[in-house]
Motif scaffolding. Structure first.
Motif, PDB file in Angstrom:
ATOM      1  N   ALA A  87       0.836  -1.210   0.000  1.00  0.00           N
ATOM      2  CA  ALA A  87       0.000   0.000   0.000  1.00  0.00           C
ATOM      3  C   ALA A  87       0.867   1.255   0.000  1.00  0.00           C
ATOM      4  CB  ALA A  87      -0.946  -0.002   1.205  1.00  0.00           C
ATOM      5  N   GLU A  88       2.063   1.143   0.571  1.00  0.00           N
ATOM      6  CA  GLU A  88       2.966   2.299   0.597  1.00  0.00           C
ATOM      7  C   GLU A  88       3.644   2.481  -0.764  1.00  0.00           C
ATOM      8  OE1 GLU A  88       2.624   4.055   3.217  1.00  0.00           O
ATOM      9  OE2 GLU A  88       4.153   5.574   2.884  1.00  0.00           O
ATOM     10  N   GLN A  89       3.966   1.353  -1.410  1.00  0.00           N
ATOM     11  CA  GLN A  89       4.628   1.411  -2.724  1.00  0.00           C
ATOM     12  C   GLN A  89       3.652   1.814  -3.821  1.00  0.00           C
ATOM     13  OE1 GLN A  89       6.454  -2.453  -3.432  1.00  0.00           O
ATOM     14  NE2 GLN A  89       7.612  -2.211  -1.542  1.00  0.00           N
ATOM     15  N   PHE A  91       0.315   3.585  -4.244  1.00  0.00           N
ATOM     16  CA  PHE A  91      -0.694   4.436  -3.626  1.00  0.00           C
ATOM     17  C   PHE A  91      -2.099   4.116  -4.140  1.00  0.00           C
ATOM     18  CE2 PHE A  91      -3.126   8.404  -3.349  1.00  0.00           C
ATOM     19  CZ  PHE A  91      -2.897   8.778  -2.028  1.00  0.00           C
ATOM     20  N   GLU A  92      -2.243   4.051  -5.465  1.00  0.00           N
ATOM     21  CA  GLU A  92      -3.578   3.875  -6.050  1.00  0.00           C
ATOM     22  C   GLU A  92      -4.159   2.499  -5.733  1.00  0.00           C
ATOM     23  OE1 GLU A  92      -3.382   4.976 -10.189  1.00  0.00           O
ATOM     24  OE2 GLU A  92      -2.847   7.043  -9.697  1.00  0.00           O
ATOM     25  N   TYR A  95      -5.401   2.327  -2.021  1.00  0.00           N
ATOM     26  CA  TYR A  95      -6.685   2.996  -1.792  1.00  0.00           C
ATOM     27  C   TYR A  95      -7.828   2.240  -2.475  1.00  0.00           C
ATOM     28  CZ  TYR A  95      -5.178   6.877   1.030  1.00  0.00           C
ATOM     29  OH  TYR A  95      -4.726   7.625   2.084  1.00  0.00           O
ATOM     30  N   ARG A  96      -7.561   1.720  -3.681  1.00  0.00           N
ATOM     31  CA  ARG A  96      -8.607   0.997  -4.391  1.00  0.00           C
ATOM     32  C   ARG A  96      -9.020  -0.261  -3.619  1.00  0.00           C
ATOM     33  NH1 ARG A  96      -8.274  -3.088  -7.763  1.00  0.00           N
ATOM     34  NH2 ARG A  96      -6.055  -2.829  -8.241  1.00  0.00           N
ATOM     35  N   LEU A 148       0.717   6.739  10.113  1.00  0.00           N
ATOM     36  CA  LEU A 148       1.867   7.285   9.392  1.00  0.00           C
ATOM     37  C   LEU A 148       2.184   6.478   8.140  1.00  0.00           C
ATOM     38  CD1 LEU A 148       4.093   8.271  12.446  1.00  0.00           C
ATOM     39  CD2 LEU A 148       2.838   9.785  10.906  1.00  0.00           C
ATOM     40  N   THR A 149       1.211   5.677   7.701  1.00  0.00           N
ATOM     41  CA  THR A 149       1.324   4.961   6.428  1.00  0.00           C
ATOM     42  C   THR A 149      -0.021   5.078   5.708  1.00  0.00           C
ATOM     43  OG1 THR A 149       0.554   2.895   7.424  1.00  0.00           O
ATOM     44  CG2 THR A 149       2.946   3.222   7.325  1.00  0.00           C
ATOM     45  N   SER A 150       0.002   4.850   4.385  1.00  0.00           N
ATOM     46  CA  SER A 150      -1.258   4.854   3.638  1.00  0.00           C
ATOM     47  C   SER A 150      -2.110   3.656   4.060  1.00  0.00           C
ATOM     48  CB  SER A 150      -0.977   4.820   2.134  1.00  0.00           C
ATOM     49  OG  SER A 150      -0.366   6.033   1.750  1.00  0.00           O
TER      50      SER A 150
ATOM     51  N   ASP B 164      -2.632  11.968   5.004  1.00  0.00           N
ATOM     52  CA  ASP B 164      -1.858  11.019   4.190  1.00  0.00           C
ATOM     53  C   ASP B 164      -1.361  11.678   2.898  1.00  0.00           C
ATOM     54  OD1 ASP B 164      -0.723   8.418   4.075  1.00  0.00           O
ATOM     55  OD2 ASP B 164      -2.183   7.853   2.540  1.00  0.00           O
ATOM     56  N   ARG B 167       1.546  13.771   3.949  1.00  0.00           N
ATOM     57  CA  ARG B 167       2.707  12.945   4.270  1.00  0.00           C
ATOM     58  C   ARG B 167       3.394  12.447   2.996  1.00  0.00           C
ATOM     59  NH1 ARG B 167       3.884   7.741   4.706  1.00  0.00           N
ATOM     60  NH2 ARG B 167       1.830   7.181   3.917  1.00  0.00           N
ATOM     61  N   ARG B 168       2.572  12.105   1.994  1.00  0.00           N
ATOM     62  CA  ARG B 168       3.148  11.609   0.741  1.00  0.00           C
ATOM     63  C   ARG B 168       3.691  12.744  -0.124  1.00  0.00           C
ATOM     64  NH1 ARG B 168       1.904   5.693   0.130  1.00  0.00           N
ATOM     65  NH2 ARG B 168       2.682   5.999  -1.961  1.00  0.00           N
TER      66      ARG B 168
END
Lengths: 329, 329
Positions: A87-89, A91-92, A95-96, A148-150, B164, B167-168
């Motif tokens: 999820a951090e690498q 982004f889309e 979230y999806r 602190l992460t997505s 978020d 942060r990104r």
């Protein structure tokens, strides 16, 4: 009762479905049908005491949630999601899958209930990644969610939706914030927390493992056995007792990486512990620095959730459940 | 600097744009252009020291956010939203406008930044409705978000997204949780908190007003003047100082409805205060029961945010700003 597991092919999903089929009942009711769904084909059990169907489907694709809900399962375990590192690498994708997928599920339930009454129990696996540093000594039940992460953000948002949909009477939801599950069986995945398991699992199987952080790093753990126990307990809980705050920190135990390694040494000996190679990874260090270390889980304990209290127990459970009692590969 | 206000036709939006045009600058920089957008046509100012354009657009409709962001405003005030009462009555509209609208804006900014570097300051008006009872004596900066309305849920989710995306590095966001704004000028709206203003504004204008709750109800207030001050301060703040927790409780003052009425009596006399009619409304009572009463806003005060400290000040500001100094209509 018809039970649906979304994310059934994952580690927790497989252990949960195995347990449900072994028990034949959950939340005090017999299981008449078990539906197993995941983006990769869930394994169909060889023998089962009830009807079992499996399906390959992506919850984040339009139409999937409607199809899953059409047969009105009374109990839904929502375990599906992309892990923290991915999820951090991406982004889309994070979230999806983690946000839109969950929201589509809740919406499908709400809309199904408009046609004719429907209000399933929904057990959602959230994560302690909803919390972000700085932390108090131990995180209590009233500590705020500042991920602190997505990944943590997506989990925190899904929690909020779960509470609101429950409050509005569209579903009967409970979110359980899992500690880091340790020892994860199987192959390493993209979760940034993977090393907490790798440094025990690989040496126990006679393999080298990489430790990317310092031994002083402290974290919060529960075993896969405990996680399945949380899910079953959540499925049967009286949610009137839980009230409007539907997302709970699960019990676990706090330990440093050094304490993990000491427990490994006690259970499996020096030769096994010597298979850990130190190789600091700044990206992992940065992510882990923002993670919780210790909790005070009064609410969950009062509601009857239980976990291990010593790391040796966690390691022994793994040796029993995954290695047939044999250490060293 | 190009400044965009989304939600410019609302009460706060109108006061903010008036102040920006009067000042000619914000956050220490001159304003070269001011774009005013809302679902109803924003009023164009008669005279302005910079280029002003107005547009009628719904942020929750596909394409709107992209158009607004295409001209790369450096500062965006995101004030748009459906109020609490309406979001509770119309579930789908609340989520569409308050959640999807905000997310579409943040996504449009992120995608614009992929084409060429773009990272605007985004000031988002959140609300103390992100909190839900039971509360401590005073809500501190680390109290958790467990909203008890769909409106509060939508605001809490937007806050998480704002953090978020900040942060990104996609935008430079700050969310300010407004106290209940009192005295709201103009006509009553659908906000469940409307009566806190109605019982002062209407009598000050010589009109009767309905009080739907008990005089013992305690709540958290700031004036429209203070709210505009928060927005301007947030626009110029060094966000490195704020850190990753981008959503802040704004200062205000705590008062009971009885204390509001006493202040009204002191400023305007008994005859004016006698225009309040008690008419309990169980629906309003139930919503208000779940609302915060008092805060300890250490972080915001340390960052330089300021509000009124006595209710008499709030009433006098209204008489000056809205009634030209005249009480009694």
């Amino acid at each position: 009762m018809h039970v649906l597991i979304i994310g059934a092919a994952g580690m927790i999903g497989r252990k949960l479905s195995g347990r449900l089929l072994a028990d034949g009942k959950v939340a005090g009711r017999g299981i008449s049908r078990l539906s197993l769904v995941d983006v990769v084909a869930p394994e169909a059990p060889a023998a089962a005491p009830c009807a079992v169907d499996t399906a390959t489907a992506d919850l984040s694709e339009p139409g999937t949630a409607e199809r899953l809900v059409a047969e009105r399962p009374a109990l839904i375990f929502h375990l599906a999601g992309v892990v923290s590192g991915e999820a951090e690498q991406n982004f889309e994708k994070g979230y999806r899958v983690n946000l839109d997928g969950s929201r589509l599920l809740f919406e499908a339930i709400r809309l199904a209930g408009q046609a004719q009454p429907y209000k399933p129990r929904v057990v959602f696996t959230s994560s302690i990644a909803v919390f972000g540093a700085p932390f108090p000594e131990a995180i209590g039940d009233e500590f705020l969610q500042t991920p602190l992460t997505s990944y943590g953000t997506q989990k925190a948002i899904t929690e909020l939706l779960l509470s609101d949909y429950s409050r509005r009477g569209f579903l009967d939801g409970i979110g359980i914030r899992l500690p880091t599950i340790c020892i994860r069986p199987g192959r390493p995945n993209l979760a940034a927390s993977g090393f907490f398991s790798n440094i025990l699992r690989e040496p126990l199987a006679g393999q080298e493992a990489v430790l990317p952080v310092d031994e002083s790093v402290r974290h919060w753990f529960a075993s896969p056995r405990a996680a399945v126990g949380f899910l079953l307990h959540a499925a049967g809980l009286d949610l009137a007792e839980v009230g409007p705050r539907r997302n709970l920190n699960m019990p676990g135990l706090t330990a440093t990486v050094g304490e993990e390694i000491e427990a490994l040494r006690r259970v499996a000996g020096d030769r096994v512990a010597a298979l850990i190679r130190r190789e600091p990874d700044p990206a992992i260090v940065r992510i882990v620095d923002g993670w919780p270390r210790n909790f005070d889980t009064k609410r969950a304990l009062a509601l009857g959730f239980r976990a291990e209290t010593a790391f040796d127990e966690i390691i022994r459970a793994h040796v029993e459940d995954e290695l047939g009692g044999r250490i060293g590969g």
